[in-house]
Design a protein around this motif. Sequence first.
Motif, mmCIF file in Angstrom:
data_model
loop_
_atom_site.group_PDB
_atom_site.id
_atom_site.type_symbol
_atom_site.label_atom_id
_atom_site.label_comp_id
_atom_site.label_asym_id
_atom_site.label_seq_id
_atom_site.Cartn_x
_atom_site.Cartn_y
_atom_site.Cartn_z
ATOM 1 N N LEU A 422 0.804 -1.221 0.000
ATOM 2 C CA LEU A 422 0.000 0.000 0.000
ATOM 3 C C LEU A 422 0.840 1.275 0.000
ATOM 4 O O LEU A 422 0.264 2.368 0.089
ATOM 5 C CB LEU A 422 -0.929 0.015 1.220
ATOM 6 N N THR A 423 2.170 1.150 -0.110
ATOM 7 C CA THR A 423 3.018 2.339 -0.044
ATOM 8 C C THR A 423 3.970 2.373 -1.233
ATOM 9 O O THR A 423 5.126 1.929 -1.125
ATOM 10 C CB THR A 423 3.819 2.375 1.274
ATOM 11 N N PRO A 424 3.536 2.908 -2.364
ATOM 12 C CA PRO A 424 4.461 3.095 -3.492
ATOM 13 C C PRO A 424 5.331 4.327 -3.264
ATOM 14 O O PRO A 424 5.183 5.057 -2.274
ATOM 15 C CB PRO A 424 3.512 3.279 -4.676
ATOM 16 N N LEU A 425 6.257 4.562 -4.179
ATOM 17 C CA LEU A 425 7.055 5.781 -4.109
ATOM 18 C C LEU A 425 6.147 7.005 -4.265
ATOM 19 O O LEU A 425 5.101 6.927 -4.908
ATOM 20 C CB LEU A 425 8.109 5.781 -5.209
ATOM 21 N N PRO A 426 6.525 8.145 -3.681
ATOM 22 C CA PRO A 426 5.661 9.328 -3.786
ATOM 23 C C PRO A 426 5.356 9.705 -5.228
ATOM 24 O O PRO A 426 6.190 9.525 -6.133
ATOM 25 C CB PRO A 426 6.494 10.420 -3.085
ATOM 26 N N PHE A 427 4.178 10.242 -5.422
ATOM 27 C CA PHE A 427 3.704 10.596 -6.761
ATOM 28 C C PHE A 427 4.638 11.590 -7.436
ATOM 29 O O PHE A 427 4.944 11.475 -8.629
ATOM 30 C CB PHE A 427 2.289 11.171 -6.646
ATOM 31 N N VAL A 431 6.440 10.969 -11.133
ATOM 32 C CA VAL A 431 6.066 11.844 -12.246
ATOM 33 C C VAL A 431 7.289 12.583 -12.782
ATOM 34 O O VAL A 431 7.489 12.696 -13.999
ATOM 35 C CB VAL A 431 4.974 12.837 -11.790
ATOM 36 N N HIS A 432 8.108 13.106 -11.890
ATOM 37 C CA HIS A 432 9.312 13.826 -12.328
ATOM 38 C C HIS A 432 10.262 12.888 -13.058
ATOM 39 O O HIS A 432 10.857 13.266 -14.092
ATOM 40 C CB HIS A 432 10.005 14.443 -11.115
ATOM 41 N N LEU A 433 10.432 11.680 -12.550
ATOM 42 C CA LEU A 433 11.313 10.717 -13.206
ATOM 43 C C LEU A 433 10.831 10.402 -14.621
ATOM 44 O O LEU A 433 11.614 10.421 -15.584
ATOM 45 C CB LEU A 433 11.379 9.435 -12.366
ATOM 46 N N ARG A 434 9.557 10.124 -14.773
ATOM 47 C CA ARG A 434 9.056 9.719 -16.090
ATOM 48 C C ARG A 434 9.054 10.878 -17.074
ATOM 49 O O ARG A 434 9.348 10.687 -18.272
ATOM 50 C CB ARG A 434 7.656 9.134 -15.928
ATOM 51 N N SER A 435 8.720 12.062 -16.611
ATOM 52 C CA SER A 435 8.720 13.213 -17.530
ATOM 53 C C SER A 435 10.146 13.534 -17.985
ATOM 54 O O SER A 435 10.377 13.804 -19.180
ATOM 55 C CB SER A 435 8.081 14.423 -16.855
ATOM 56 N N MET A 436 11.113 13.499 -17.087
ATOM 57 C CA MET A 436 12.500 13.776 -17.467
ATOM 58 C C MET A 436 13.063 12.674 -18.361
ATOM 59 O O MET A 436 13.849 12.949 -19.277
ATOM 60 C CB MET A 436 13.361 13.929 -16.214
ATOM 61 N N LEU A 468 13.530 2.674 -20.683
ATOM 62 C CA LEU A 468 12.153 2.433 -20.260
ATOM 63 C C LEU A 468 12.029 1.097 -19.526
ATOM 64 O O LEU A 468 11.187 0.944 -18.650
ATOM 65 C CB LEU A 468 11.214 2.468 -21.466
ATOM 66 N N GLY A 469 12.873 0.136 -19.896
ATOM 67 C CA GLY A 469 12.838 -1.160 -19.231
ATOM 68 C C GLY A 469 13.252 -1.092 -17.776
ATOM 69 O O GLY A 469 12.778 -1.879 -16.949
ATOM 70 N N VAL A 470 14.139 -0.157 -17.429
ATOM 71 C CA VAL A 470 14.524 0.004 -16.021
ATOM 72 C C VAL A 470 13.315 0.433 -15.202
ATOM 73 O O VAL A 470 13.077 -0.079 -14.101
ATOM 74 C CB VAL A 470 15.669 1.024 -15.904
ATOM 75 N N GLU A 471 12.554 1.377 -15.701
ATOM 76 C CA GLU A 471 11.345 1.805 -14.999
ATOM 77 C C GLU A 471 10.325 0.667 -14.912
ATOM 78 O O GLU A 471 9.662 0.488 -13.890
ATOM 79 C CB GLU A 471 10.734 3.004 -15.721
ATOM 80 N N ALA A 472 10.223 -0.127 -15.982
ATOM 81 C CA ALA A 472 9.296 -1.268 -15.957
ATOM 82 C C ALA A 472 9.733 -2.302 -14.919
ATOM 83 O O ALA A 472 8.888 -2.883 -14.221
ATOM 84 C CB ALA A 472 9.218 -1.900 -17.343
ATOM 85 N N CYS A 473 11.027 -2.537 -14.791
ATOM 86 C CA CYS A 473 11.524 -3.468 -13.769
ATOM 87 C C CYS A 473 11.212 -2.952 -12.368
ATOM 88 O O CYS A 473 10.844 -3.730 -11.476
ATOM 89 C CB CYS A 473 13.032 -3.658 -13.928
#
Length: 520
Positions: A422-427, A431-436, A468-473
């Motif tokens: 129930l505790t993912p990384l903060p939003f 968001v900042h990681l994916r946009s950058m 993108l695969g690093v984020e998917a992992c």
Amino acid sequence: LAVLPTLPESHLPGRGARDLSEKSRSVTSAMASESMSPDVHGLVDATVSRRPSLPSSDVEATQEIGGSTNASDSTTTPPALQEVPENGTAATSLAETSSLSSSSARSSDRCSSEGWGGGRESLLQGALEVILDPARLEALSSCDNVMSYNSYNFFSRAFSIRGRNICMILAPLICLFLWSVMWSLLFLESTWYFDEIVSRHLTAVQHFIIEECKDDLITPLVNFISFLLAFRLARSIKNFWEARAAMGTLIATSRSNIADVTVGLMSPFRRTRRKLGSLEDVGNEQEAMELLCEYSKWLSAFPIATRHYLRPESFANENYSKVYAKQRYEYGRLVSSGDAQQMILECENTFGEASKVGIRVRDPPLVALNRLHQLAWDIAYFEYEGVPKAPTPHAQSILFSRITDQINILCGSYGAMERIALTPLPFVYVVHLRSMTLLYLVLQNLSSVAKHGWTSLLLLLLLNWALLGVEACAVECEKPFGISRNHLLLGKMGKIVATNIGQALKELTMVSSSTKHGRN
């Protein structure tokens, strides 16, 4: 008679469930008699014929459980446990009742033929048959869908497509590829498609990207993106390891707990039988065995309830009967129908009954933990009869403290897994990681196409896949409780706990056999 349909909603509250249970017992006893009179036959036929039939959609959904290709629905549910309540009603299965009676009868006959102590050994063997039911254990194992690999073979699964989180990165991967193709066509002999003024501007843009942007704007982003992705993946891997550690703590504590309960409760009787040189029950040993068997069943049900909580399934109207029947089959005869509803259905309707819709009032694992706490008191402060040297109050308090501490550890393990789920990384971080990351890939693709043309498309596709695969992992490892090929074996956890509990209970049978042959 294989499936007992649910009563209409007009018979839902209290009295209807009791009447249904009384009628089920009367029909079962009538069918079990060796000589059945015509009047009784008529009563059974009339009773069965008056029961409403299940909707065809529910029956088909229940019958399709064994043929489902989903890993979480790959168990085959026998008719004996396909009892699907509607709106919290208690539907009792005749086949389940008769199966339980027949298994108890077989256990009693086996114990009598081998010369064991009558009542306690019959209860013990009955509990072992319920806990170690091969079909139920196989259903638990089939809930997982993990992909294995050879750690010592570098090429083992190195180029496998299965197991990768492709669905998540497929859309951005396609968008980036189309972006690269578009600019490669614009930079390729632009005078073929545009007038001279447009071609001159495109050539200027291409020259600016090649000479200026490569080193001044794009390259500095690499270190920044690498740091964000490394931290993201490290936190996700830590979540995965902590979840596995909590799972291991649950299994290990279950082993210690059942051993302490078995020894602490049954040792006074075993010591008395050893002094008397008899295999018969001593005092109220049968009552103690009933407590032990009930405790063992609830302890076996706890990891199953934990898995259902961490890996929830949708109780939508179209698959409600299918999901309920599958989860009910995994519990088997560990718990009664009423207790199973309390553990499967987390909501209550306006009548205060367990339901698929309504106000969420309970967590399934806490139902099992609360019952274990209640039984721990009964076991620790059991009043022995016929035992010359019963445990002192101080020894009983020590046993109670030890058992409750272990139950609290089980609760802590469940709580740790709940926290991870129930505790993912903060939003803001995600968001900042994916946009950058997307900004860097867009500029990198544009720069490479401007400098190398269409020949760089394949290498850019691999670069996009890598980042993108690093984020998917990281997403796969962040919540390792699903049915993906990369998630934890929660179904096998329940099987291991049940097997360990069965082994501890079998030790009591081995002690009885050794006493029978004069061994201490």
